[in-house]
Write a protein that holds these residues in place. Structure first.
Motif: not given
Length: 270
Positions: A143-145, A149-157, A163-165
């Protein structure tokens, strides 16, 4: 009157049959590939050991070897087209490639724009790779850190929303690894299968994959929408890979411990 209608109907049927017989069979991508003599396949070039470049610059790995199987089946040469997560589906839609085997998670929205083939050929989940010194133990620790990530990866969102990243997205893994080592982010959220392979390298000895894997999801191999014959051919080939143990063989060859998904699929189809 009846005889006239019958005669006209018969003539129309005959003309229709003649016209149908005279029409050439509709060509599809398999015909195009064979005429061209080359199968063009979208693969990753920065995702060891699934698709990466060797010291000569050639693209090698598990997925390129599967793609070579397809080219051999068709009796043609192969051309690997390097892609990243943000452009791989567009390359297939635009006809720049015939086939996509590029670590792509099978998602319902993706099936609306490209033809993902069943059964799935592989699977992985989401995890982070981070310096051991941070001591992360749970996803909430992000959280807040800043997290790479990789552009287009669904798990970024999901990583940002749940989890607030603060996601810092890059085009490819090379940029992410550089940012991670430079301290520009505290972790790299990506496929656990990739992290496992990366962490085996000496240069990453001070890093770990500390969190429980989430969202284990299958990977989809895809052809363009409407390419039914190629779609069916690839379905048969994937079943053959599972049945023969080809996926397990490639995992072992490229240093990946046989995954539960590959073992389960082999048991199902053998």
């Amino acid at each position: 009157m009846f005889k006239t209608i019958t005669k006209r109907t018969a003539m129309a049927a005959a003309l229709g049959a003649f016209a149908f017989a005279a029409m050439p069979a509709q060509a599809d991508v398999i015909d195009d590939i064979k005429e061209r003599g080359i199968l063009r396949v979208a693969v990753k070039a920065d995702y060891k050991p699934y698709g990466f470049r060797d010291t000569s610059g050639a693209i090698i790995g598990i997925e390129p070897e599967l793609a070579q199987d397809v080219a051999d089946e068709l009796g043609v040469e192969i051309e690997f087209v390097p892609v990243v997560s943000s452009n791989r589906m567009q390359f297939l839609q635009q006809g720049k490639v015939d086939l996509l085997i590029a670590t792509m998670t099978d998602k319902p929205d993706r099936r609306k724009v490209i033809s993902i083939v069943d059964p799935n050929y592989y699977s992985s989940g989401t995890n982070i790779m981070a310096p051991k010194s941070f001591g992360f133990t749970q996803w909430e620790d992000l959280r807040d850190k800043p997290v790479c990530g990789i552009q287009g990866a669904f798990y970024n969102k999901k990583t940002g929303r749940d989890f607030g990243a603060k996601i810092v997205a890059f085009k490819g893994t090379a940029e992410v690894y550089a940012a991670l080592k430079a301290g520009n982010c505290v972790a790299f959220v990506y496929d656990d299968s990739s992290h496992v392979a990366t962490l085996e390298r000496e240069e990453w000895a001070d890093y770990e994959m500390p969190l429980p894997t989430i969202d284990d999801a299958p990977w989809g191999l895809a052809v363009a929408l409407g390419e039914t014959r190629f779609h069916d051919m690839m379905g048969d080939m994937i079943e053959g890979w599972h049945k023969s143990g080809r996926i397990l063989e490639l995992e072992t060859k490229w240093g990946v411990t046989n995954t539960p998904f590959a073992l389960t699929m082999h048991d199902q189809y053998k």
